[in-house]
Design a protein around this motif. Structure first.
Motif, PDB file in Angstrom:
ATOM      1  N   ALA A 192       1.217  -1.591  -0.083  1.00  0.00           N
ATOM      2  CA  ALA A 192      -0.071  -0.144   0.041  1.00  0.00           C
ATOM      3  C   ALA A 192       1.443   1.187   0.373  1.00  0.00           C
ATOM      4  O   ALA A 192       0.767   2.171  -0.419  1.00  0.00           O
ATOM      5  CB  ALA A 192      -1.222   0.042   1.213  1.00  0.00           C
ATOM      6  N   ARG A 195       1.877   1.912  -3.605  1.00  0.00           N
ATOM      7  CA  ARG A 195       1.367   3.060  -4.204  1.00  0.00           C
ATOM      8  C   ARG A 195       1.310   4.102  -3.687  1.00  0.00           C
ATOM      9  O   ARG A 195      -0.219   4.628  -4.188  1.00  0.00           O
ATOM     10  CB  ARG A 195      -0.063   2.300  -4.289  1.00  0.00           C
ATOM     11  CG  ARG A 195       0.042   0.482  -5.255  1.00  0.00           C
ATOM     12  CD  ARG A 195      -1.556  -0.146  -4.964  1.00  0.00           C
ATOM     13  NE  ARG A 195      -1.699   0.075  -4.146  1.00  0.00           N
ATOM     14  CZ  ARG A 195      -2.063  -1.489  -3.205  1.00  0.00           C
ATOM     15  NH1 ARG A 195      -1.582  -2.240  -3.352  1.00  0.00           N
ATOM     16  NH2 ARG A 195      -2.341  -1.553  -1.900  1.00  0.00           N
ATOM     17  N   ARG A 196       1.834   4.552  -3.133  1.00  0.00           N
ATOM     18  CA  ARG A 196       1.435   6.110  -1.649  1.00  0.00           C
ATOM     19  C   ARG A 196       0.367   6.107  -1.170  1.00  0.00           C
ATOM     20  O   ARG A 196       0.135   7.383  -1.871  1.00  0.00           O
ATOM     21  CB  ARG A 196       1.604   7.176  -3.123  1.00  0.00           C
ATOM     22  CG  ARG A 196       3.291   6.726  -3.802  1.00  0.00           C
ATOM     23  CD  ARG A 196       4.294   7.479  -3.289  1.00  0.00           C
ATOM     24  NE  ARG A 196       5.350   7.410  -3.507  1.00  0.00           N
ATOM     25  CZ  ARG A 196       6.814   7.982  -3.000  1.00  0.00           C
ATOM     26  NH1 ARG A 196       6.541   8.468  -2.355  1.00  0.00           N
ATOM     27  NH2 ARG A 196       7.875   7.815  -3.552  1.00  0.00           N
ATOM     28  N   THR A 197       0.141   5.503  -1.371  1.00  0.00           N
ATOM     29  CA  THR A 197      -1.410   5.266   0.253  1.00  0.00           C
ATOM     30  C   THR A 197      -1.370   6.093   0.816  1.00  0.00           C
ATOM     31  O   THR A 197      -0.352   5.216   2.022  1.00  0.00           O
ATOM     32  CB  THR A 197      -2.102   3.659   0.306  1.00  0.00           C
ATOM     33  OG1 THR A 197      -2.302   2.968  -1.325  1.00  0.00           O
ATOM     34  CG2 THR A 197      -3.210   4.426   0.697  1.00  0.00           C
ATOM     35  N   GLU A 198      -1.934   6.873   1.566  1.00  0.00           N
ATOM     36  CA  GLU A 198      -1.348   7.418   2.945  1.00  0.00           C
ATOM     37  C   GLU A 198      -2.298   7.085   3.985  1.00  0.00           C
ATOM     38  O   GLU A 198      -2.168   6.929   5.182  1.00  0.00           O
ATOM     39  CB  GLU A 198      -2.023   8.749   2.430  1.00  0.00           C
ATOM     40  CG  GLU A 198      -1.404   9.779   1.292  1.00  0.00           C
ATOM     41  CD  GLU A 198      -2.088  11.196   1.294  1.00  0.00           C
ATOM     42  OE1 GLU A 198      -2.720  11.748   1.960  1.00  0.00           O
ATOM     43  OE2 GLU A 198      -1.296  12.443   0.710  1.00  0.00           O
ATOM     44  N   GLU A 199      -3.769   5.915   4.088  1.00  0.00           N
ATOM     45  CA  GLU A 199      -4.265   5.700   4.661  1.00  0.00           C
ATOM     46  C   GLU A 199      -4.947   4.694   4.424  1.00  0.00           C
ATOM     47  O   GLU A 199      -5.810   5.028   3.170  1.00  0.00           O
ATOM     48  CB  GLU A 199      -5.155   7.213   5.667  1.00  0.00           C
ATOM     49  CG  GLU A 199      -6.070   7.511   4.842  1.00  0.00           C
ATOM     50  CD  GLU A 199      -6.814   8.243   6.077  1.00  0.00           C
ATOM     51  OE1 GLU A 199      -6.412   9.316   6.636  1.00  0.00           O
ATOM     52  OE2 GLU A 199      -8.367   8.452   5.627  1.00  0.00           O
ATOM     53  N   ILE A 200      -5.574   3.637   5.449  1.00  0.00           N
ATOM     54  CA  ILE A 200      -6.738   2.487   4.602  1.00  0.00           C
ATOM     55  C   ILE A 200      -7.517   1.889   6.438  1.00  0.00           C
ATOM     56  O   ILE A 200      -7.323   2.632   7.199  1.00  0.00           O
ATOM     57  CB  ILE A 200      -5.249   1.318   4.743  1.00  0.00           C
ATOM     58  CG1 ILE A 200      -4.802   1.876   3.171  1.00  0.00           C
ATOM     59  CG2 ILE A 200      -6.636   0.014   4.111  1.00  0.00           C
ATOM     60  CD1 ILE A 200      -3.539   0.728   3.240  1.00  0.00           C
ATOM     61  N   ARG A 204     -11.405  -1.704   5.828  1.00  0.00           N
ATOM     62  CA  ARG A 204     -11.326  -2.287   4.216  1.00  0.00           C
ATOM     63  C   ARG A 204     -10.121  -3.023   4.277  1.00  0.00           C
ATOM     64  O   ARG A 204      -9.771  -3.803   2.939  1.00  0.00           O
ATOM     65  CB  ARG A 204     -10.238  -1.030   3.490  1.00  0.00           C
ATOM     66  CG  ARG A 204      -9.537  -1.473   2.266  1.00  0.00           C
ATOM     67  CD  ARG A 204     -10.159  -1.183   0.800  1.00  0.00           C
ATOM     68  NE  ARG A 204      -9.396  -1.931  -0.200  1.00  0.00           N
ATOM     69  CZ  ARG A 204      -9.333  -1.081  -0.750  1.00  0.00           C
ATOM     70  NH1 ARG A 204      -9.792   0.959  -0.970  1.00  0.00           N
ATOM     71  NH2 ARG A 204      -8.515  -1.055  -2.026  1.00  0.00           N
ATOM     72  N   THR A 262       7.764   6.040   2.459  1.00  0.00           N
ATOM     73  CA  THR A 262       6.916   4.829   1.724  1.00  0.00           C
ATOM     74  C   THR A 262       8.120   3.855   1.702  1.00  0.00           C
ATOM     75  O   THR A 262       9.189   4.057   2.367  1.00  0.00           O
ATOM     76  CB  THR A 262       6.967   4.894   0.047  1.00  0.00           C
ATOM     77  OG1 THR A 262       8.345   6.230  -0.658  1.00  0.00           O
ATOM     78  CG2 THR A 262       5.955   6.203  -0.423  1.00  0.00           C
TER      79      THR A 262
END
Length: 327
Positions: A192, A195-200, A204, A262
């Protein structure tokens, strides 16, 4: 995969099209509509059904109890025979399009080498349930005379040959050790972050990592979400510069994990410094005799501009500084 989950996975595999093993239950019209569904029994008490199958064309439900051990629980087995199918439809939130009256049956599923003991236990309480036995190369419907015709039609020869052992469709659940949830989260969060996802959100994560998550009853889903919350808190404590878990106001499973850096930032500076350290070691060892025809790998590494830290002076700069000091 934990041994206790093998019978469940074997059963789910028979409902999984395009798997290496034949999906005989799917071909017979069955699909999975519930996992770990707890219902009240007509004579009192409650029972948790491991897997609920539905043949919608026939309005027929199968309540499956999956066993990995030798013995059955007598009280539990008796309660299975007292289940009202309508209560299962309500508890599992099953949508029915067929208006025909519901029918149902109970199916026990066990490992092949434990089947004789399980049959002995069922006979001891006069439980008229069919038994599906799971081996590495075969799944067999035993006590077939106690199964409905709808179920028997899924096993016309009595057995199904497996081309491979049962797949790891579900390799953990709400009863798995906490370490399993941590191990599942580490690679997931790294991907995640890449993919430069900031929060999850926790829901989810649970949906992505827990197969058939939506088939579990709400109480079980909450247990799974809480296990992920605990694992996220642990990872946040271990790596506070990388992860931060934030609980939602009022609690519940809606918390989120924030990804603070990252993989490109993981120890990048440390890797450069390590190579420079090796290069410095090579300089101290240059007093030894070296074959001029051989490639000095460390010297090559030392001279690579990609490994030099711009914050440190080069060898030439160091000599220049020493000369200035001497003058």
């Amino acid at each position: 995969m934990e041994e206790r989950l093998v019978p469940v996975n074997a059963l789910l595999g028979l409902c999984t099209p395009n798997d290496i093993n034949p999906a005989v239950l799917t071909r017979a019209g069955f699909r999975i509509v519930g996992l770990e569904i707890t219902v009240a029994c007509s004579a009192g008490g409650r029972v948790t059904i491991d897997v609920v199958l539905l043949n919608e064309a026939e309005s027929h439900l199968v309540f499956c109890e999956c066993k990995s051990g030798n013995n059955i629980e007598n009280e539990q087995a008796e309660r299975y025979g007292m289940i009202d199918p309508k209560s299962v439809v309500t508890a599992a939130a099953i949508t029915l399009s067929n208006r025909e009256p519901l029918t149902s049956e109970v199916l026990y599923v066990c490992l092949a080498d434990k089947s004789d003991r399980v049959i002995q236990g069922l006979d001891s309480i006069s439980a008229d349930y069919a038994l599906l036995t799971v081996g590495d190369s075969e799944v067999t419907l035993r006590r077939a005379g106690k199964a409905s015709k709808i179920l028997r039609d899924a096993f016309p020869g009595g057995s199904v040959k497996l081309l491979a052992p049962p797949a790891r469709i579900i390799d953990f659940d709400h009863d798995s050790p906490a370490s399993v949830f941590v191990d599942k989260l580490r690679p997931y969060l790294i991907k995640a972050a890449a993919r430069r996802t900031e929060e999850i959100s926790v829901p989810r994560i649970a949906e992505d990592l827990c197969v058939h998550y939506r088939r579990y009853q709400q109480a079980v889903r909450q247990q799974i979400a809480k296990r992920f919350q605990t694992a996220l808190r642990q990872l946040s404590a271990e790596e506070p510069d990388t992860y931060r878990y934030e609980q939602s106001p009022g609690g519940g499973p809606e918390g989120v994990v924030r990804l603070l850096r990252t993989p490109e930032e993981f120890d990048h500076r440390g890797r450069t410094v390590a190579y420079q350290s090796l290069a410095r070691v090579s300089r101290r060892r240059r007093g030894r005799s070296v074959d001029p025809n051989q490639l000095d790998l460390l010297a090559d590494v030392e001279g690579s501009s990609e490994l030099e830290d711009p914050s440190e002076p080069s060898d030439d700069e160091e000599e220049g500084l020493e000369g200035e000091e001497a003058s």
